[in-house]
Scaffold this motif. Structure first.
Motif, PDB file in Angstrom:
ATOM      1  N   SER A 196      14.642  47.953  65.424  1.00 42.53           N
ATOM      2  CA  SER A 196      15.943  47.701  66.032  1.00 42.53           C
ATOM      3  C   SER A 196      16.391  48.998  66.681  1.00 42.53           C
ATOM      4  N   SER A 197      17.547  48.972  67.320  1.00 45.47           N
ATOM      5  CA  SER A 197      18.079  50.202  67.903  1.00 45.47           C
ATOM      6  C   SER A 197      19.099  50.829  66.963  1.00 45.47           C
ATOM      7  N   ARG A 198      19.131  50.351  65.721  1.00 46.99           N
ATOM      8  CA  ARG A 198      20.097  50.900  64.767  1.00 46.99           C
ATOM      9  C   ARG A 198      19.775  52.357  64.450  1.00 46.99           C
ATOM     10  N   VAL A 199      20.812  53.134  64.252  1.00 46.71           N
ATOM     11  CA  VAL A 199      20.624  54.487  63.746  1.00 46.71           C
ATOM     12  C   VAL A 199      20.250  54.388  62.273  1.00 46.71           C
ATOM     13  N   ILE A 200      19.170  55.072  61.895  1.00 47.56           N
ATOM     14  CA  ILE A 200      18.737  55.084  60.499  1.00 47.56           C
ATOM     15  C   ILE A 200      18.876  56.500  59.981  1.00 47.56           C
ATOM     16  N   SER A 201      19.666  56.656  58.933  1.00 46.90           N
ATOM     17  CA  SER A 201      19.914  57.983  58.387  1.00 46.90           C
ATOM     18  C   SER A 201      19.394  58.057  56.958  1.00 46.90           C
ATOM     19  N   LEU A 202      18.538  59.048  56.710  1.00 48.22           N
ATOM     20  CA  LEU A 202      17.969  59.240  55.375  1.00 48.22           C
ATOM     21  C   LEU A 202      18.407  60.609  54.866  1.00 48.22           C
ATOM     22  N   ILE A 203      18.926  60.640  53.665  1.00 47.86           N
ATOM     23  CA  ILE A 203      19.373  61.912  53.081  1.00 47.86           C
ATOM     24  C   ILE A 203      18.768  62.076  51.699  1.00 47.86           C
ATOM     25  N   ASP A 259      32.955  59.179  47.743  1.00 47.94           N
ATOM     26  CA  ASP A 259      31.613  58.970  48.291  1.00 47.94           C
ATOM     27  C   ASP A 259      30.978  57.741  47.641  1.00 47.94           C
ATOM     28  N   PHE A 260      29.754  57.442  48.056  1.00 48.33           N
ATOM     29  CA  PHE A 260      29.133  56.214  47.551  1.00 48.33           C
ATOM     30  C   PHE A 260      28.780  56.294  46.070  1.00 48.33           C
ATOM     31  N   ALA A 261      28.560  57.500  45.556  1.00 45.37           N
ATOM     32  CA  ALA A 261      28.311  57.631  44.119  1.00 45.37           C
ATOM     33  C   ALA A 261      29.569  57.218  43.343  1.00 45.37           C
ATOM     34  N   SER A 262      30.740  57.666  43.832  1.00 39.58           N
ATOM     35  CA  SER A 262      32.005  57.266  43.195  1.00 39.58           C
ATOM     36  C   SER A 262      32.203  55.759  43.301  1.00 39.58           C
ATOM     37  N   LEU A 263      31.897  55.231  44.475  1.00 41.93           N
ATOM     38  CA  LEU A 263      32.092  53.794  44.674  1.00 41.93           C
ATOM     39  C   LEU A 263      31.184  52.991  43.738  1.00 41.93           C
ATOM     40  N   ALA A 264      29.928  53.447  43.617  1.00 37.33           N
ATOM     41  CA  ALA A 264      28.986  52.768  42.721  1.00 37.33           C
ATOM     42  C   ALA A 264      29.520  52.780  41.290  1.00 37.33           C
ATOM     43  N   LYS A 265      30.022  53.918  40.879  1.00 39.91           N
ATOM     44  CA  LYS A 265      30.536  54.070  39.520  1.00 39.91           C
ATOM     45  C   LYS A 265      31.760  53.175  39.308  1.00 39.91           C
ATOM     46  N   LEU A 266      32.630  53.202  40.299  1.00 42.60           N
ATOM     47  CA  LEU A 266      33.840  52.377  40.222  1.00 42.60           C
ATOM     48  C   LEU A 266      33.487  50.899  40.113  1.00 42.60           C
ATOM     49  N   MET A 267      32.547  50.453  40.959  1.00 40.51           N
ATOM     50  CA  MET A 267      32.200  49.032  40.974  1.00 40.51           C
ATOM     51  C   MET A 267      31.453  48.614  39.720  1.00 40.51           C
ATOM     52  N   SER A 268      30.732  49.568  39.122  1.00 42.28           N
ATOM     53  CA  SER A 268      29.989  49.244  37.901  1.00 42.28           C
ATOM     54  C   SER A 268      30.849  49.465  36.663  1.00 42.28           C
ATOM     55  N   ASN A 269      32.147  49.769  36.870  1.00 42.47           N
ATOM     56  CA  ASN A 269      33.034  50.033  35.734  1.00 42.47           C
ATOM     57  C   ASN A 269      32.456  51.090  34.803  1.00 42.47           C
ATOM     58  N   GLY A 270      31.765  52.051  35.383  1.00 42.39           N
ATOM     59  CA  GLY A 270      31.259  53.161  34.583  1.00 42.39           C
ATOM     60  C   GLY A 270      29.911  52.906  33.926  1.00 42.39           C
ATOM     61  N   THR A 315      20.209  56.844  50.919  1.00 45.74           N
ATOM     62  CA  THR A 315      20.251  58.104  50.202  1.00 45.74           C
ATOM     63  C   THR A 315      20.297  57.793  48.701  1.00 45.74           C
ATOM     64  N   THR A 316      20.620  58.811  47.912  1.00 41.79           N
ATOM     65  CA  THR A 316      20.740  58.588  46.474  1.00 41.79           C
ATOM     66  C   THR A 316      22.115  59.063  46.011  1.00 41.79           C
ATOM     67  N   SER A 317      22.507  58.634  44.821  1.00 40.19           N
ATOM     68  CA  SER A 317      23.810  59.039  44.294  1.00 40.19           C
ATOM     69  C   SER A 317      23.939  60.548  44.296  1.00 40.19           C
ATOM     70  N   GLU A 318      22.836  61.213  43.940  1.00 42.51           N
ATOM     71  CA  GLU A 318      22.843  62.675  43.864  1.00 42.51           C
ATOM     72  C   GLU A 318      23.224  63.321  45.201  1.00 42.51           C
ATOM     73  N   HIS A 319      22.830  62.689  46.280  1.00 46.34           N
ATOM     74  CA  HIS A 319      23.046  63.282  47.602  1.00 46.34           C
ATOM     75  C   HIS A 319      24.214  62.653  48.358  1.00 46.34           C
ATOM     76  N   ALA A 320      24.989  61.813  47.681  1.00 45.37           N
ATOM     77  CA  ALA A 320      26.037  61.040  48.366  1.00 45.37           C
ATOM     78  C   ALA A 320      27.074  61.923  49.043  1.00 45.37           C
ATOM     79  N   GLN A 321      27.331  63.105  48.470  1.00 46.50           N
ATOM     80  CA  GLN A 321      28.319  64.009  49.063  1.00 46.50           C
ATOM     81  C   GLN A 321      27.878  64.507  50.437  1.00 46.50           C
ATOM     82  N   ARG A 322      26.558  64.442  50.702  1.00 48.52           N
ATOM     83  CA  ARG A 322      26.045  65.013  51.945  1.00 48.52           C
ATOM     84  C   ARG A 322      26.169  64.072  53.149  1.00 48.52           C
ATOM     85  N   VAL A 323      26.725  62.889  52.922  1.00 45.49           N
ATOM     86  CA  VAL A 323      26.831  61.926  54.021  1.00 45.49           C
ATOM     87  C   VAL A 323      27.692  62.477  55.154  1.00 45.49           C
TER      88      VAL A 323
END
Lengths: 371, 371
Positions: free
Chosen positions: A323-330, B285-296, B347-355
């Motif tokens: 696709s033409s989607r931007v794919i970002s890997l971190i 970030d997504f790590a916080s969101l994951a934690k929030l949605m999983s109720n910890g 990405t991974t939870s560990e790297h979520a801050q880097r988004v």
């Protein structure tokens, strides 16, 4: 360029979807229709182009499913209609290659046929052709001949062929008898095979006189053989072919040519092998594809997709972008990301073999629309 | 339900995009417009609903960018036109809250204003309201008051507020003076703060009489203060407002309310704090969101998306699906996958801050179309 061999005929079974490459490969876009090497051509076309100098354009058949007819003809615009063998459903390689043998031997009793997968990657066309030329010479002498690849590493992903003593055949200086076939080994065994220079990878290439191959098939799989002869008898009559396929094909035994022909022939000392000194890969999963695309370098992220827009700090793995989607890997390592319009796969090289399980699970859970 | 407080007025700055939640949050779909809790409402609407019992429907202003006006009015259908403060460009929180204070104090000299972020998640509306009621009482007594959250863990993701001695204010039994503000600490410091019960998380909530807040701003940022007074003078004249915003707003000092008001006030002993005994998260970030949605719970894969079609063996992490695509995850841990029509993040939870760094890189590389 080598001259065409007058008695040689190539068969390309193009049946498998390549489930471990889902969602890139799928029912309506099987692996052999993809350009996985950046050559600008599909694997099927590359296979054809390697064989055509040995056969001429009229002596290569493709055995494929009815659903792929149009795509195959688009890839191979010059292919004569009668050289496209359509399966009503997949019946494995013994039926596919056996049918070609049974049909061709009626047209040409001394024909030597060679079977080559549509979805393997080979680099070094000239060396490949030299191996096939030797194999054809060995086949003319009455052997069933295979081409084995000298291992580049102790792979657990391939089966192995053990070489025995040399065979003296004019035009085939590297010919040897095959001692035995072995299935994919565990790592210790693979290391032992790798150290022992007599083991070659089984690349699934078989070259034999059609009558020799059929005789071996008759000895081991008489029902399958009988069905194929009946089908072949009707084949060249356009009105009888369709009904015969519909009636006989679904009844044929599903078995790989390895089991139905090659292994029994090896036991009887009738199987020979030529070593293929070219780069070969069956690109069985995304880890293989990543390695292939990175030319073996471990610290390269492989990217497949003409319009890929990738922003990544990943040092290894593969991204397939359709696709033409931007794919970002971190911060991901050895990652596998396959981005298609209706399905997304995220895994790692380590788990790449498990993709087939996803395909099975999608079938079971009613999500076959993305297969 | 609490009764509305007659002198209280709430301000909701709704300016930030939430770059660390890209590609879910983006310029045309900032974080505060998303439903990140499954409440069925946007975070902005949830914020409004928590405050409205304390203010009534006519005494909450939203400060937002011109581009978000329609979206804000859609989320808050009852909001009076004059309560939507439109920024021509982002000027940070001191300007946003200061403008509201300067405009409101002209209408109502004794007004107490409270500022609450549009994109935080709070559970426990009644406890929240009780904290605000106490904070308003403290503000009436002339303090600038904040609400601090008793830490649930030694987080390095938040700033801290150190409590000093209690303050005696009628209607605010938990009021205390603030000793100091501290920035996000390192882990060892965070552990020490967590063990020492006098530290609270800075949740960015400020409650003060408008005149007290403006006096503090005048003392610390006289130019900003002067600009805001000039703008406020023109504000309630529909013909003068637009030109005044265009002329003055872009010149205002960009500074956070924490630095322009709260920290200096703390140094002078004029800052108070009420502990907020409700669940609070800024979902940074997504790590916080994951934690929030999983109720910890650590071994849950969080899934956000009404039409999500996920096939996964991942035991942890988060998948955000904004399409009907099948998403398959194999053998990945603590994974973050955000799938939107034009951009994909892995990405991974560990790297979520880097988004946020990706967002910056996309700007620099001319791919701002997906921001």
């Amino acid at each position: 360029m080598p001259q065409p061999l007058p008695d040689f005929y190539a068969v390309i079974p193009a049946g498998g979807i390549g489930s471990r490459l889902w969602p890139l490969s799928r029912a309506d876009a099987p692996k052999f229709l993809h350009d996985l090497t950046g050559s600008g051509h599909s694997l099927l076309r590359d296979t054809w182009d390697r064989l055509e100098p040995l056969t001429g354009p009229d002596r290569i058949s493709v055995v494929t499913g009815r659903a792929h007819r149009a795509a195959v003809e688009e890839q191979l615009p010059g292919i004569p209609d009668r050289n496209v063998f359509l399966e009503s459903e997949p019946r494995d390689s013994a039926a596919a290659i056996g049918l070609a043998a049974a049909v061709l031997v009626r047209r040409e009793p001394d024909v030597v046929i060679g079977s080559f997968a549509a979805d393997h990657v080979i680099r070094g066309a000239q060396v490949f052709q030299w191996a096939v030329q030797q194999a054809v010479a060995v086949a003319r002498a009455g052997y069933i001949c295979t081409i084995g690849i000298p291992p580049g590493e102790p792979s657990v992903g391939f089966g192995y062929i053990q070489r025995a003593e040399e065979i003296v055949v004019e035009g085939a200086p590297e010919a040897a008898r095959v001692q035995r076939f072995v299935e994919k080994p565990d790592l210790d065994t693979a290391k032992a095979y790798f150290a022992d220079r007599s083991f070659l990878w089984n690349a699934g290439m078989f070259i034999a006189r059609a009558d020799v191959l059929l005789a071996e098939l008759e000895a081991n799989q008489p029902e399958l053989h009988a069905g194929l002869l009946e089908l072949a008898e009707a084949w060249d009559d356009r009105e009888r072919r369709g009904p015969a396929v519909d009636r006989i094909w679904p009844q044929l035994t599903k078995i790989a040519i390895d089991y139905a022909v090659a292994e029994p022939a090896a036991e009887k000392g009738r199987l020979a092998v030529i070593p293929g000194h070219f780069d070969w890969d069956d690109v069985g999963d995304f880890a293989s594809l990543a390695k292939l695309m990175s030319n073996g370098r471990k610290n390269d992220l492989a990217i497949l997709g003409e319009n890929a827009r990738i922003l990544s700090d990943a040092a290894s793995g593969i991204v397939v972008s359709q696709s033409s989607r931007v794919i970002s890997l971190i911060g991901v390592k050895d990652i596998v990301v396959v981005d298609t319009p209706d399905a997304l796969l995220v895994t790692t090289s380590e788990h790449a073999q498990r993709v087939k399980g996803v395909v099975d699970a999608l079938k079971l859970t009613g999500r076959g629309d993305v297969l």
